[in-house]
Design an enzyme around this catalytic site. Structure first.
Site, PDB file in Angstrom:
ATOM      1  N   GLY A 316       0.743  -1.436  -0.041  1.00  9.40           N
ATOM      2  CA  GLY A 316      -0.085  -0.107  -0.100  1.00  9.40           C
ATOM      3  C   GLY A 316       0.904   1.168   0.062  1.00  9.40           C
ATOM      4  O   GLY A 316       2.014   1.232  -0.190  1.00  9.40           O
ATOM      5  N   SER A 317       0.325   2.303   0.495  1.00  5.27           N
ATOM      6  CA  SER A 317       0.988   3.619   0.252  1.00  5.27           C
ATOM      7  C   SER A 317       2.103   3.832   1.151  1.00  5.27           C
ATOM      8  O   SER A 317       3.042   4.874   0.854  1.00  5.27           O
ATOM      9  CB  SER A 317      -0.202   4.808   0.708  1.00  5.27           C
ATOM     10  OG  SER A 317      -1.004   4.867  -0.346  1.00  5.27           O
ATOM     11  N   PRO A 318       2.600   3.200   2.009  1.00  2.68           N
ATOM     12  CA  PRO A 318       3.746   3.204   2.741  1.00  2.68           C
ATOM     13  C   PRO A 318       4.957   3.338   1.740  1.00  2.68           C
ATOM     14  O   PRO A 318       6.063   3.723   1.986  1.00  2.68           O
ATOM     15  CB  PRO A 318       3.905   2.253   3.766  1.00  2.68           C
ATOM     16  CG  PRO A 318       2.490   2.187   4.258  1.00  2.68           C
ATOM     17  CD  PRO A 318       1.554   2.307   3.005  1.00  2.68           C
ATOM     18  N   LYS A 320       5.219   4.499  -1.073  1.00  4.41           N
ATOM     19  CA  LYS A 320       5.345   6.081  -1.501  1.00  4.41           C
ATOM     20  C   LYS A 320       6.465   6.765  -0.913  1.00  4.41           C
ATOM     21  O   LYS A 320       7.210   7.601  -1.549  1.00  4.41           O
ATOM     22  CB  LYS A 320       4.172   6.675  -1.506  1.00  4.41           C
ATOM     23  CG  LYS A 320       2.898   6.145  -2.229  1.00  4.41           C
ATOM     24  CD  LYS A 320       1.497   6.987  -1.764  1.00  4.41           C
ATOM     25  CE  LYS A 320       0.356   6.387  -2.719  1.00  4.41           C
ATOM     26  NZ  LYS A 320      -0.844   7.051  -2.646  1.00  4.41           N
ATOM     27  N   GLU A 739      -8.451   5.477   2.006  1.00  2.00           N
ATOM     28  CA  GLU A 739      -7.351   5.012   1.021  1.00  2.00           C
ATOM     29  C   GLU A 739      -8.041   3.628   0.742  1.00  2.00           C
ATOM     30  O   GLU A 739      -7.939   2.522   1.476  1.00  2.00           O
ATOM     31  CB  GLU A 739      -6.114   4.936   1.661  1.00  2.00           C
ATOM     32  CG  GLU A 739      -5.130   4.524   0.910  1.00  2.00           C
ATOM     33  CD  GLU A 739      -3.884   4.335   1.621  1.00  2.00           C
ATOM     34  OE1 GLU A 739      -2.966   3.303   1.029  1.00  2.00           O
ATOM     35  OE2 GLU A 739      -3.557   4.854   2.568  1.00  2.00           O
TER      36      GLU A 739
END
Length: 758
Positions: A316-318, A320, A739
């Site tokens: 997921g977004s971690p 990024k 999210e």
């Protein structure tokens, strides 16, 4: 008249027979005396076998300890129940030493062993019928506590014998259970039992934990009594080595308590959490749910995986934060540059921002990161170059095992076959990683660009000899980015918590700054595709604090929590992270943000000085002084020479003599342990957090052997106003993050009507 001799043949034959037998017996006796053998067998050996006894001296299994030497697993004394059936052991009818009445014995034992009377009676009657000397009662008759043993003795049941034994004890219950594992007794072919590690560190280090039994040999008479002037031979037992971990028991308890609270409130299907020191790579705490109690194995399901290292997930977004780090390192990051949010198309496929692809219009890249925009990552990848980005993914260690000192580590899989794979990897979808890989990679951001290899074993040491057979040290795993880049990444990550549009506002702490990134990863389902639904995601947060100079690095993942309608999945994640991080930093005496400008005082050496002079000097500097003992000369101190202490803090000076007890209110566990070491007093520290009460009043003189019980309470109780403010912040911001991730397999050319990936 002369008698006539009459020869009697029968008597003569008898004479010859007995004479022959006499000479045969005499010859036999002489032969035995000369050779010491009968039919080739040594008589001395046969006698020794009959009257020599041997008792096993059981070796203790090595302990598993935390970084401060506190026990996580150890052997404890138990008893095995044996019932003597042989009547010959009873010398006096008034004092029976064997089972006299099987029925009565079974009735009484049933209440103690929690076993049906019929089962016990069957064992006794079978043993009597088979003329056995003694019988045991299987698992029900083992691991009997000392208290139970005394209660059974008080019941005056004839014929019971209690054999000392050892049991593996886990005093903290469900505590890093999938990491620690468990050990249990196994019955060998020769009827003996042996404790063997079956899971986790107990199994991994079974060889070094297992000791070697000794034995005691002695001679007895036919009734089993020791012979006078008997010489015994002792082969001492060799205990197993201790395995000391990098885990911190206090931090682990903070984590377990927080996860228990979320488990009870939200009933998620899975939780994973890891705490690390980013400067060394030491794992300070590690847990997961579901979990189990290693004492009873209750709760141990089919899942035996240590999921922090063996489970692969879509991050997921971690992810990024690593895309951002690569762009900054390559000079491609311009926080003030703008882009059109909402959707992004590549080769016929379209991705969208998490608000249904609507986006927020034309916004800056900084705002896009704060809002956790997938489209911002797509445009950033254009600037960076997909191939360059993939080299950074390799440099951060994704796709490879970290090499942590635990077996069965998974490596994950980075998808890079097609351009769309590289794009989705940039925002954490499609490719898979492990939580421990996330911790290792994030250590580079927290540690000035230097990535540290994670490890859980501090040392393996024989407690009796002091010999250290393994000692671990921090190990650099690479340097994917520079210190300047790491500093800029931390600043951007901190803004996701502090910005009004930041997706991680609910992760803010009362006294410390946070740098981190939230995430929501979809869950693959059997047969392909992903689960659908509001809560069918793995919600996560990867964060560090204090943001300026991180001391703790934490990953928390909560899968499919059952949240109420006004909360999103990040709320239970935040409840774990904020509680553990705030409590942990205060436990470690990390200076809060609002004390950043507080003056510090360098600690000099006061050893061999007059205590009054040293006290006056420290008080002039604005430092409180606690003195142990009642003599004039300082013989030790805490903190040591070269350390610093805040103004208003305290220094402990040790002198000889009797100790007057100080007021411990507000002391941390670390300060209490330091005082205990210096004073030599027996402090019984109960709980975690800060001292609230003490069993002996202030200014009382305490002897070395007089225990002082000190009760600790966690920071949310010791600092109730701060805890209330933090809870209010969570309640006022229930929508911490929206999210929802669209799986790579289902990327469409049009915007889907449901929520899209962040």
């Amino acid at each position: 008249m002369k008698k006539k001799f009459r020869f009697q043949g029968g008597a003569f034959l008898l004479f010859l027979l007995f004479a022959g037998l006499f000479f045969l017996l005499l010859t036999r006796i002489v032969t035995i005396q000369a050779t010491g053998k009968v039919e080739g067998q040594e008589l001395a050996a046969k006698a020794a076998a009959k009257y020599s006894q041997e008792e096993v001296l059981t070796a203790e299994r090595g302990r598993i300890l935390d970084r401060n030497g506190e026990t996580i697993a150890e052997d404890t004394l138990t008893y095995k129940l044996v019932a003597i059936l042989d009547e010959s052991v009873t010398q006096k009818a008034s004092d029976p030493q064997h089972v006299v009445d099987a029925v009565e014995t079974a009735e009484k034992l049933a209440g103690f062993l929690n076993v049906p009377k019929e089962n016990i009676l069957g064992i006794l009657e079978t043993g009597i019928a088979e003329d056995r000397y003694q019988v045991e009662f299987g698992s029900a008759g083992r691991e009997i506590s000392h208290t139970q043993m005394l209660e059974m003795k008080e019941a005056n049941i004839p014929g019971l014998l209690f054999v000392r034994d050892l049991k593996r004890l886990y005093p903290n219950g469900a505590f890093a259970s999938h990491l620690i594992g468990y050990a249990m007794k196994e019955e060998l072919k020769n009827g003996e039992t042996k404790t063997t590690g079956r899971m986790g560190l107990e199994a991994i280090h079974n060889d070094v934990l297992t000791g070697k039994n000794g034995k005691l040999e002695f001679d007895t008479d036919k009734w089993g009594f020791l012979l006078p002037n008997n010489e015994s031979a002792i082969t001492p037992a060799v205990n197993g080595s201790d395995v000391q971990l990098t885990l911190d028991k206090t931090l682990q308890n903070f984590l377990e308590d927080a996860m228990n609270g979320v488990q009870e409130e939200y009933d998620p299907t899975r939780m994973i959490a890891v705490i690390a020191d980013p400067k060394t790579g030491e794992i300070l705490a590690m847990s997961q749910r579901p979990t189990f109690d290693p004492n009873t194995r209750e709760g141990l399901s089919e899942n035996w995986l240590n999921e922090s290292i063996e489970l692969t997930i879509e991050p997921g977004s971690p992810m990024k934060m690593f895309t951002l780090a690569a762009a900054i390192e390559e000079g491609k990051w311009d926080p003030n540059a703008t882009y059109q949010s909402g959707t992004y198309s590549m080769l016929g496929s379209t991705i969208g921002d998490h608000n249904g692809g609507r986006g927020w219009g034309t916004i800056s890249f900084l705002e896009g990161f704060q809002r956790s925009s997938n489209v911002s990552m797509a445009y950033l990848l254009e600037r960076l170059g997909a191939d360059t980005f993939m080299t950074y993914i390799d440099a951060f260690g994704f796709g490879d095992k970290t090499g942590i000192d635990l077996p069965k580590e998974a490596s994950g899989k980075i998808l890079d076959q097609y351009p769309i794979n590289k794009l989705t990897t940039a925002y954490g979808q499609g490719s898979t990683v492990t939580p421990i890989q996330m911790i290792q990679a994030a250590s580079a951001i927290a540690n000035d660009g230097v990535m540290m290899k994670p490890y859980v074993i501090d040392q393996i040491k024989n407690a009796e000899t002091g010999k250290v057979t393994l000692k671990s040290n921090p190990e650099k795993a690479g340097q994917p980015i520079s210190a300047e880049t790491a500093e800029k990444v931390k600043e951007v990550l901190a803004s996701t918590v502090t910005s009004e549009v930041g997706s991680a506002r609910g992760f803010a702490l009362q006294d410390y700054t946070i740098a981190g990134k939230t995430g929501t990863a979809q869950i693959p389902k059997e047969g392909g595709g992903y689960l659908k639904g509001a809560n069918n995601y793995l919600f996560s947060f990867l964060g560090m604090a204090p943001a300026e100079d991180p001391e703790l690095l934490i990953y928390v993942g909560v899968q499919q929590p059952k949240t109420p309608g006004n909360e999103y999945g990040s709320v239970p994640v935040a409840k774990i992270f904020t509680s553990v991080m705030e409590n942990g930093l205060k436990y470690l005496n990390i200076q809060p943000e609002n004390m950043a400008q507080a003056a510090t005082v360098p600690v000099e050496t006061y050893i061999d000085q007059h205590v009054t002079k040293a006290t006056e000097h420290l008080q002039e500097l604005g430092v409180e002084v606690v003195v142990t003992g009642n003599t004039e000369k300082v013989i030790s101190q805490y903190p040591k020479n070269g350390d610093v202490v805040l103004k208003g803090g305290q220094v402990i000076l040790k002198t000889a003599g009797e100790t007057t007890l100080p007021d411990f209110t507000g002391w941390s566990k670390r300060e209490l342990l330091a005082y205990q070491t210096l004073s030599g007093l027996s402090l019984e520290i109960v709980g975690q957090g800060y001292a609230m009460t003490q069993s002996v009043a202030t200014d009382e003189i305490v002897g070395d052997n007089e225990p002082v019980v000190i009760e600790l309470q966690p920071p949310e109780i010791y600092y109730p106003a701060q805890a209330e403010a933090k809870e209010q912040n969570v309640l006022e911001n229930p929508t911490l993050e929206i999210e929802v991730e669209t799986p790579q397999q289902e990327i469409e050319t049009e915007i889907p009507t449901d929520e899209m990936t962040e």
